[in-house]
Every structure is written in structure tokens, then in C-alpha cells.
Design a protein around this motif. Structure first.
Motif, PDB file in Angstrom:
ATOM      1  N   VAL A  37       0.821  -1.015  -0.123  1.00 17.31           N
ATOM      2  CA  VAL A  37       0.018   0.077   0.020  1.00 17.31           C
ATOM      3  C   VAL A  37       1.010   1.243   0.088  1.00 17.31           C
ATOM      4  CG1 VAL A  37      -2.032   1.241   1.209  1.00 17.31           C
ATOM      5  CG2 VAL A  37      -1.670  -1.204   1.363  1.00 17.31           C
ATOM      6  N   ARG A  39       1.638   4.550   0.864  1.00 18.83           N
ATOM      7  CA  ARG A  39       1.151   5.609   1.825  1.00 18.83           C
ATOM      8  C   ARG A  39       2.330   6.711   1.901  1.00 18.83           C
ATOM      9  NH1 ARG A  39       0.244   0.910   4.468  1.00 18.83           N
ATOM     10  NH2 ARG A  39      -2.078   0.351   5.123  1.00 18.83           N
ATOM     11  N   HIS A  40       1.932   7.993   1.862  1.00 23.77           N
ATOM     12  CA  HIS A  40       2.784   9.096   2.129  1.00 23.77           C
ATOM     13  C   HIS A  40       2.405   9.661   3.583  1.00 23.77           C
ATOM     14  CE1 HIS A  40       5.463  12.375   1.686  1.00 23.77           C
ATOM     15  NE2 HIS A  40       4.574  13.230   2.025  1.00 23.77           N
ATOM     16  N   TRP A  41       3.276   9.753   4.633  1.00 19.61           N
ATOM     17  CA  TRP A  41       2.638   9.958   5.933  1.00 19.61           C
ATOM     18  C   TRP A  41       2.965  11.359   6.095  1.00 19.61           C
ATOM     19  CZ3 TRP A  41       0.211   7.066   9.535  1.00 19.61           C
ATOM     20  CH2 TRP A  41      -0.024   5.822   8.947  1.00 19.61           C
ATOM     21  N   GLU A  76      -5.739   7.698   6.240  1.00 19.24           N
ATOM     22  CA  GLU A  76      -5.643   6.690   7.200  1.00 19.24           C
ATOM     23  C   GLU A  76      -4.933   7.349   8.345  1.00 19.24           C
ATOM     24  OE1 GLU A  76      -3.339   3.521   6.114  1.00 19.24           O
ATOM     25  OE2 GLU A  76      -4.905   2.515   4.704  1.00 19.24           O
ATOM     26  N   SER A  78      -3.077   7.253  12.065  1.00 20.20           N
ATOM     27  CA  SER A  78      -2.091   6.522  12.589  1.00 20.20           C
ATOM     28  C   SER A  78      -2.791   5.854  14.042  1.00 20.20           C
ATOM     29  CB  SER A  78      -0.778   7.160  13.123  1.00 20.20           C
ATOM     30  OG  SER A  78      -0.208   6.201  14.036  1.00 20.20           O
ATOM     31  N   ALA A  88      -1.908   9.227   6.956  1.00 23.62           N
ATOM     32  CA  ALA A  88      -1.259   8.757   5.666  1.00 23.62           C
ATOM     33  C   ALA A  88      -2.189   9.062   4.663  1.00 23.62           C
ATOM     34  CB  ALA A  88      -0.798   7.379   5.804  1.00 23.62           C
ATOM     35  N   VAL A  90      -3.039   7.691   1.430  1.00 29.35           N
ATOM     36  CA  VAL A  90      -2.908   6.453   0.502  1.00 29.35           C
ATOM     37  C   VAL A  90      -3.179   6.733  -1.008  1.00 29.35           C
ATOM     38  CG1 VAL A  90      -4.005   3.962   0.132  1.00 29.35           C
ATOM     39  CG2 VAL A  90      -3.893   5.291   2.326  1.00 29.35           C
TER      40      VAL A  90
END
Length: 145
Positions: A37, A39-41, A76, A78, A88, A90
Motif C-alpha cells: 500500500v 502511503r505518504h505520511w 488513514e 495512525s 497517511a 494512501v
């Protein structure tokens, strides 16, 4: 209403480099047996998240220009209460090149209204027929056409 996100790609040299970095992350996940997946946090969660996931994209600033975008599939939060990065984006794996648009450095991310988003490179840009090319280039650089 759709809303986009504008974000700096820190340490990224060009669109190809962004793709390689993301592919390495996915490979690391695959090798670890984790779901792949992308994701960029980031630290802050958008208050207008519903508008962002309703067809919004993350527009990447690379070396002073908006150069590419990726569709945001979901956001998303945490579950780790000790984590400094709480949210994040997605992302879809498809990276779409955009028409270059100058962008100043920013910290974190900013909302980007659809009217201010650069066009995808494959879309036709409508320009005045009588407009000199130099003027058209300057107006594109300013994000006006």
C-alpha cells in the motif's frame, strides 16, 4: 466538491526519481510480507478529508515546480499514540505528469482548489491564437492559463 492537496517532494530530483523511491518502498513491503500500500505520511490530518478523498489528488512540488500528481484513494490515521506523523495519504500507484507550474516552497501540505490545479500534460491547453508565445509562457508560469 473535490479538493486536492499540494505537497513538496523533499529530496526528489524529478518525476522518475519519485517513481523509483515509491517502487523501492513497495518492494520493501513485498519482501517483508506486508501489503503493498503506497502511503505518504504527514503530521496533520486534513479537516476537509471527505472532499479530498472524493476524487482529489496529491500534487507534487519537485524542484520548484508542480510536476506530477497521484490520486488520493483514502486517508488513514495512525493508531500509534506515540507517532509524530499521524496521517497517511494512501496513493494510487499511477503518477500523472502535469503541465509545469511554478510553486514556492511550503511546509507540510496545502489545500489546492480544482481551479488552481495544473492540467495533466496530455490535456490540451487552450491559448489565444493572437497571443505571442513569450506572453503565453509567462502566463503559464504564473498559473493563469
Amino acid at each position: 466538491m473535490v479538493l486536492h492537496i499540494l505537497k513538496m517532494a523533499v529530496g526528489v530530483e524529478n518525476v522518475e526519481h519519485l517513481c523509483r523511491v515509491q517502487e523501492r518502498r513497495l518492494t520493501t513491503m513485498r519482501d517483508a510480507g506486508d501489503p503493498e500500500v503506497l502511503r505518504h505520511w504527514t503530521r496533520n490530518t486534513p479537516k476537509r478529508a471527505d472532499e479530498v478523498i472524493d476524487g482529489g489528488s496529491l500534487y507534487w512540488i519537485i524542484k520548484g515546480y508542480v510536476r506530477a500528481r497521484q490520486r488520493i484513494l483514502s486517508i488513514e490515521r495512525s493508531k500509534d499514540s506515540e507517532a509524530t506523523k499521524k496521517c497517511a495519504f494512501v496513493l494510487d500507484r499511477l503518477v500523472v505528469r502535469t503541465v509545469l507550474r511554478i510553486a514556492r516552497p511550503i511546509q507540510g501540505w496545502r489545500y489546492l482548489e480544482p481551479a488552481g490545479a495544473p492540467l495533466d500534460q496530455d490535456q490540451k491547453i487552450i491559448e489565444m491564437v493572437d497571443m505571442p508565445e513569450e506572453m503565453a509562457r509567462e502566463l503559464r508560469d504564473l498559473g493563469l492559463i
